[in-house]
Design a protein around this motif. Structure first.
Motif, PDB file in Angstrom:
ATOM      1  N   SER A  42      28.588   5.498 -12.150  1.00  0.00           N
ATOM      2  CA  SER A  42      30.047   6.167 -11.913  1.00  0.00           C
ATOM      3  C   SER A  42      30.634   6.107 -13.611  1.00  0.00           C
ATOM      4  N   MET A  43      30.138   4.898 -14.220  1.00  0.00           N
ATOM      5  CA  MET A  43      31.073   4.633 -15.598  1.00  0.00           C
ATOM      6  C   MET A  43      30.432   5.605 -16.550  1.00  0.00           C
ATOM      7  N   VAL A  44      28.999   5.882 -16.631  1.00  0.00           N
ATOM      8  CA  VAL A  44      28.344   6.785 -17.469  1.00  0.00           C
ATOM      9  C   VAL A  44      28.853   8.286 -17.063  1.00  0.00           C
ATOM     10  N   GLY A  45      28.957   8.597 -15.995  1.00  0.00           N
ATOM     11  CA  GLY A  45      29.054   9.816 -15.469  1.00  0.00           C
ATOM     12  C   GLY A  45      30.593  10.114 -15.820  1.00  0.00           C
ATOM     13  N   GLY A  46      31.539   9.212 -15.633  1.00  0.00           N
ATOM     14  CA  GLY A  46      32.909   9.479 -16.095  1.00  0.00           C
ATOM     15  C   GLY A  46      33.779   9.011 -15.028  1.00  0.00           C
ATOM     16  N   VAL A  47      34.423   7.980 -15.069  1.00  0.00           N
ATOM     17  CA  VAL A  47      35.351   7.472 -13.941  1.00  0.00           C
ATOM     18  C   VAL A  47      36.629   8.203 -14.383  1.00  0.00           C
ATOM     19  N   GLY A  48      37.305   8.745 -13.641  1.00  0.00           N
ATOM     20  CA  GLY A  48      38.397   9.603 -13.806  1.00  0.00           C
ATOM     21  C   GLY A  48      38.209  11.067 -13.566  1.00  0.00           C
ATOM     22  N   THR A  49      36.967  11.373 -13.282  1.00  0.00           N
ATOM     23  CA  THR A  49      36.893  12.672 -12.690  1.00  0.00           C
ATOM     24  C   THR A  49      36.108  12.371 -11.607  1.00  0.00           C
ATOM     25  N   LEU A  50      35.760  13.453 -10.483  1.00  0.00           N
ATOM     26  CA  LEU A  50      35.047  13.473  -9.320  1.00  0.00           C
ATOM     27  C   LEU A  50      33.704  13.872  -9.548  1.00  0.00           C
ATOM     28  N   LEU A  87      30.397   8.782  -5.589  1.00  0.00           N
ATOM     29  CA  LEU A  87      31.466   9.445  -5.247  1.00  0.00           C
ATOM     30  C   LEU A  87      32.740   8.508  -4.825  1.00  0.00           C
ATOM     31  N   SER A  88      32.048   7.761  -3.565  1.00  0.00           N
ATOM     32  CA  SER A  88      32.903   6.963  -3.076  1.00  0.00           C
ATOM     33  C   SER A  88      33.801   5.888  -3.966  1.00  0.00           C
ATOM     34  N   LEU A  89      32.843   5.371  -4.688  1.00  0.00           N
ATOM     35  CA  LEU A  89      33.343   4.596  -5.893  1.00  0.00           C
ATOM     36  C   LEU A  89      34.152   4.854  -6.724  1.00  0.00           C
ATOM     37  N   GLY A  90      33.899   6.155  -7.407  1.00  0.00           N
ATOM     38  CA  GLY A  90      34.445   6.961  -8.291  1.00  0.00           C
ATOM     39  C   GLY A  90      35.891   7.152  -7.848  1.00  0.00           C
ATOM     40  N   ARG A 120      47.961   3.314 -10.068  1.00  0.00           N
ATOM     41  CA  ARG A 120      46.779   3.108 -10.959  1.00  0.00           C
ATOM     42  C   ARG A 120      47.642   2.934 -12.375  1.00  0.00           C
ATOM     43  N   GLU A 121      48.640   3.577 -12.637  1.00  0.00           N
ATOM     44  CA  GLU A 121      49.330   3.518 -13.838  1.00  0.00           C
ATOM     45  C   GLU A 121      50.132   2.388 -14.023  1.00  0.00           C
ATOM     46  N   ASN A 122      51.043   2.175 -12.938  1.00  0.00           N
ATOM     47  CA  ASN A 122      51.852   1.089 -12.969  1.00  0.00           C
ATOM     48  C   ASN A 122      52.383   0.611 -11.635  1.00  0.00           C
ATOM     49  N   GLU A 123      51.871  -0.319 -11.053  1.00  0.00           N
ATOM     50  CA  GLU A 123      51.920  -0.758  -9.628  1.00  0.00           C
ATOM     51  C   GLU A 123      53.401  -1.272  -9.459  1.00  0.00           C
ATOM     52  N   THR A 124      53.883  -2.041 -10.234  1.00  0.00           N
ATOM     53  CA  THR A 124      55.025  -2.625  -9.965  1.00  0.00           C
ATOM     54  C   THR A 124      56.124  -1.390  -9.845  1.00  0.00           C
ATOM     55  N   ARG A 125      55.963  -0.430 -10.671  1.00  0.00           N
ATOM     56  CA  ARG A 125      57.077   0.657 -10.560  1.00  0.00           C
ATOM     57  C   ARG A 125      56.774   1.299  -9.255  1.00  0.00           C
ATOM     58  N   TRP A 162      37.938   4.235  -7.786  1.00  0.00           N
ATOM     59  CA  TRP A 162      38.065   3.450  -9.297  1.00  0.00           C
ATOM     60  C   TRP A 162      38.966   4.274 -10.057  1.00  0.00           C
ATOM     61  N   GLY A 163      38.567   5.576 -10.245  1.00  0.00           N
ATOM     62  CA  GLY A 163      38.936   6.518 -11.006  1.00  0.00           C
ATOM     63  C   GLY A 163      40.569   6.889 -10.917  1.00  0.00           C
ATOM     64  N   TYR A 164      40.950   6.977  -9.599  1.00  0.00           N
ATOM     65  CA  TYR A 164      42.025   7.463  -9.132  1.00  0.00           C
ATOM     66  C   TYR A 164      43.131   6.653  -8.686  1.00  0.00           C
ATOM     67  N   ALA A 165      42.756   5.335  -8.000  1.00  0.00           N
ATOM     68  CA  ALA A 165      43.684   4.233  -7.835  1.00  0.00           C
ATOM     69  C   ALA A 165      43.557   3.261  -8.615  1.00  0.00           C
ATOM     70  N   GLY A 166      42.367   3.072  -9.440  1.00  0.00           N
ATOM     71  CA  GLY A 166      42.304   1.955 -10.127  1.00  0.00           C
ATOM     72  C   GLY A 166      41.886   0.527  -9.651  1.00  0.00           C
TER      73      GLY A 166
END
Lengths: 288, 240, 350
Positions: free
Chosen positions: C262-270, C46-49, C203-208, C52-56
């Protein structure tokens, strides 16, 4: 005086070791921005190929310099066709898939060869430098490493194949509008990188006992070396190998080998912090 | 009237190439200025020096925004002064919807309750309502540009820096954009970097021409665009 | 009005309560030794996911903070004798280290593969260092570090303030379960706030995000620190479960395991990393008990297949499939759940 000679040779050896073990990864990363985390296992496969050939009676130099690169190169070709080619442009996904591949290979080799270490004898005996006994084989490794670096550089710089490869890496669309299929270029490049890894593994096999998990020792250092080196294939690998080789050996001699390794790792952090695009992102730009 | 933007001997080098060469530039309050010039003239580099996207130290000269020395400031610090920035390549959150993009932009200025309202205002003003719930990544280039401009405006900046805002827009969108810019200019100073001569003529403001990293000419739009030197630099020796 | 964010910040209370009940009632029907370690791994994932999932931000050496939590707990417990302060330190110290390293990376604009290398190197340094500390001279206070043999025999968790009442066994299971549930809610809470949305924007666009005036390096350092704190907590629990701490807590194996889960479970969800860790952790334990098929072979194969066939991971793929079945036809998007994919195309790399 003799001691200075020993230290000097050890430093050169470390540089050669890093360069040789990173070469395959450097070609693939520098040209295609693909991080092949199974690189260490490709090296390990080169070692096992050499071992198998040696046991079958084939001349050891032939095994390590010809057979190992060919076998691992072919294997790399299969991997590219089955896995890598679906993941171009997706760097993180490629890293994860190749990580999976590395685990798979460790498992497979363990099941085939067993998990205990096997040895390949050193074909060159030691020599004496003053009052120190040196490994003669290390000189051979240094020679092979230099030959590989120079060879790859020449191919990229002076041959048409190299030029096409560099062009396709810069801009795939332009390459295809000139009639060169970038997919084919990627395939050949990945195969070449795998072959180089196999060569490194074959040459390094006599040094230590071969284990299915040997690859792990190579991948971390190689990964750090080429990423710190930056995008240029040869200039990056050579420059970071030199820096890491010198620092790690000097610190090792001054204290312990463990501290030497830690020093090299700490240096990697410092270098990346100062040069976020790698050494050749800042110096030696536009070199090969 | 004091200057909103001032640069003193601004210089930027990349390796051996001098992209911006000792430029002294001034923008007055509520002025609208277009920066034009052929490719490689240094306009975008100059723009990035103003926005903090290129790191400056005191060897590069000085940049002042409303009197504050912002040389070496990071982009987000400059934005917090009240500056709005739109980059050359549309810089938007492709994986979020138009509304979400605008919400995020508005949130920095408004409290939790006021943000949604501010975002809706901009959607109405720029006529983004037709596609406001769609993911920005799915929109056409011109629409994405418009969303980005909306994100800039919702923070109510008093200085707006736009790098090629008309790129990729249809004729209608360009006209709409020119109106929007003129409306922005009523409450803010504006710098527009662009190639498109028609668009520059539509805006009809003062123009600064860049060439080889330096200011070639500055003056009212018609005067500059009909100047011999400017034509030569753009088109070669053949006049239109 | 804001539709996508509602699903990120909102807790689906039905599922949550069901899950919580299952966790809390499990000891009535099953032993708790194995489930405890699965919970620990779930918290680690959870800590990694979350990060990774929400801040990239993908850390290749998250084991550094897991291991720090374990070692800090062991060292502090031996020296102090009671477990409350060691547990707090096991969360606090990894967080501090992460704050320093994170600040160094993010304020230096390090990203992508270069950040991967740096995080990897940090964990390797800790691994090599700890491996070399065998011998009596390597000790912190009364605690001998033990080198590659590790540190056995430290006091395990007890009721705060009552060192003689141990929490070993089923109570430790409950501590882990409740911690996981609380951390999950904490993550959801963060995501519901403005900070969480800024993280998505980063995560989507750091510059912006930077150009909107958000202090991006500070935000990234903050999430990195929070993630390391959770990893440290899971490491502390791991030390208590295993009753020994060895340098393998810093290993590349540990770092790669948590990424795979995390990857197999699905990054982008908790829930993805949590379930992925539990499922694959279980597979790992079962495989370890037989010698027919090699562990590595199976995991490697799973990872390759998941990356090729379900790059978003299992949970998001199921959600997508389920959503497509029951949803009325919507504007067809290559977005939808696919936007949660964290792929870095060459154009996006600056």
């Amino acid at each position: 005086m003799d001691y200075a000679g020993v230290v000097f040779l050890e430093i050169i050896y470390m540089i050669a070791f890093l360069a040789l073990t990173s070469a395959g990864l450097a070609v693939v990363f520098g040209m295609m921005r693909v991080i092949n985390l199974a690189h260490g296992e490709f090296v390990m496969l080169g070692g096992y190929t050499t071992l198998t050939c040696y046991k079958a009676g084939i001349n050891i130099y032939f095994a390590m310099l010809i057979v190992a690169p060919i076998v691992v190169g072919l294997f790399g070709l299969i991997v590219e066709r089955l896995i890598i080619r679906f993941l171009y442009g997706r760097m993180i996904d490629t890293m994860l898939a190749t990580w999976g591949l590395s685990l798979f290979l460790i498992g497979a080799v363990t099941m085939i060869f067993g998990s205990s270490a096997v040895n390949v004898p050193t074909p060159i005996s030691g020599y004496e430098l003053g009052s120190y006994q040196m490994g003669g084989y290390n000189l051979f490794i240094i020679f092979v490493a230099a030959a590989v670096m120079i060879g790859v550089w020449c191919v990229l710089r002076f041959t048409r194949v190299g030029l096409i490869a560099r062009g396709a890496m810069q801009n795939a669309d332009v390459a295809s509008s000139l009639g060169y299929n970038p997919r084919t270029v990627y395939m050949i490049t990945f195969t070449a990188g795998a072959a180089l890894s196999g060569l490194a593994g074959g040459v390094l096999a006599p040094l230590t006992g071969l284990l299915p998990t040997s690859g792990g020792a190579y991948i971390a250092k190689a990964f750090i070396t080429i990423v710190t080196g930056g995008a240029a294939v040869i200039a990056g690998t050579v420059s970071s190998s030199v820096i890491f080789g010198v620092i790690s050996q000097v610190v090792s001699f001054a204290s312990t080998p463990v501290i030497g390794e830690i020093a090299m790792l700490a240096l990697a952090i410092v270098l990346l912090r100062l040069m976020p695009q790698g050494i050749t992102g800042r110096f030696f730009k536009n070199s090969t | 009237m004091s200057d909103v933007v001032e640069t003193h001997e601004l210089t930027m080098r990349f390796g051996g190439v001098v992209a911006v060469n000792n430029v002294n530039f001034n923008l007055r309050e509520r002025e609208l200025r277009c920066l034009i010039g052929p490719n490689g003239a240094g306009k975008s580099t100059f723009f990035k020096c103003l926005t903090g996207q290129l790191p400056l130290n005191h060897g590069n000269g000085r940049v002042f925004i409303r009197g504050s020395d912002v040389t070496g400031w990071r982009a987000h610090e400059i934005v917090r002064l009240g500056v709005g920035i739109k980059t050359q390549v549309p810089s938007v959150m492709n994986g979020l919807s138009v509304e979400e993009n605008l919400w995020l932009a508005a949130r920095r200025i408004h409290g939790w309750n006021g943000t949604a309202g501010a975002a809706e205002e901009i959607i109405a003003e720029l006529q983004l309502g037709d596609f406001s719930k769609r993911l920005v990544g799915e929109l056409a280039h011109g629409q994405r540009q418009l969303v980005e401009i909306g994100m800039v405006l919702v923070q109510r900046p008093w200085l707006v820096l736009l790098d090629e805002p008309a790129a990729g827009m249809t004729g209608d969108e360009v006209e709409r954009l020119a109106k929007v810019i003129r409306r922005i200019n009523q409450t803010a100073s504006v710098i527009v970097v662009d190639h498109d001569m028609e668009f520059v003529r539509m805006l009809g403001s003062n123009v600064t021409v860049f060439h080889q990293g330096a200011v070639l000419l500055e003056g009212p739009c018609d005067h500059v665009l009909s100047d011999e030197k400017v034509r030569e630099v753009y088109i070669g020796t053949r006049a239109k | 009005m804001i539709t996508a964010w509602r699903s990120i910040g909102g807790v689906r209370w039905g599922w949550f309560i069901a899950f919580a009940l299952v966790l809390l009632l499990l000891p009535l029907v099953y032993e708790t030794h194995t489930p405890t370690v699965l919970l620990i791994w779930a918290l680690f994932a959870l800590s990694l996911g979350f990060m990774w999932g929400y801040a990239g931000i993908l850390s290749f050496g998250h084991s550094a903070y897991f291991g720090l939590g374990a070692y800090v707990y062991a060292i502090a417990a031996v020296n102090i004798g009671e477990s409350t302060l060691p547990l707090i330190l096991a969360v606090f110290i990894p967080a501090c280290v992460a704050a320093v390293i994170g600040a160094m990376m993010f304020y230096g604009r390090i990203s992508d593969v270069y950040m991967g290398v740096m995080t990897l190197v940090v964990s390797l340094i800790m691994f090599k260092f700890m491996n070399a500390t065998a011998g009596d001279q390597y000790a912190i206070g009364a605690a001998r570090l033990g080198g590659f043999n590790g540190m056995p025999g430290f006091p395990t968790l007890n009721v705060p303030g009552a060192p003689h009442i141990s929490l070993w066994g089923v109570p430790t299971y409950y501590v882990c379960a409740v911690s996981l549930l609380i951390c999950y809610l904490l993550c959801r809470w963060i995501l519901a706030r403005s900070f969480g949305r800024v993280l998505l924007g980063i995560r989507e666009n750091e510059t912006r995000c930077e150009l909107l005036g958000y202090n991006v390096p500070a935000c990234k350092t903050a999430i990195f620190t929070i993630s390391a704190a959770m990893a440290g907590l899971s490491g502390c629990f791991f030390a208590n479960w295993a009753e020994i701490v060895t340098p393998s807590v810093f290993s590349l194996q540990t770092s790669s395991d948590v990424i795979i889960w995390s990857m197999v479970g699905g990054v982008g969800t908790l829930i993805g990393p949590i379930l992925g860790a539990m499922a694959l952790g279980m597979v790992k334990l079962l495989l370890g008990q037989q010698t027919l098929i090699n562990n590595f072979l199976v995991f490697g194969f799973i990872l390759i297949v998941v990356v090729l066939a379900m790059p978003r991971g299992v949970i998001p793929s199921i959600q997508y499939w389920w959503g497509n079945r029951s949803r009325r036809s919507r504007v067809p998007s290559n977005g939808g759940r696919a936007r949660r994919r964290l792929t870095v195309k060459p154009a996006e790399r600056s």
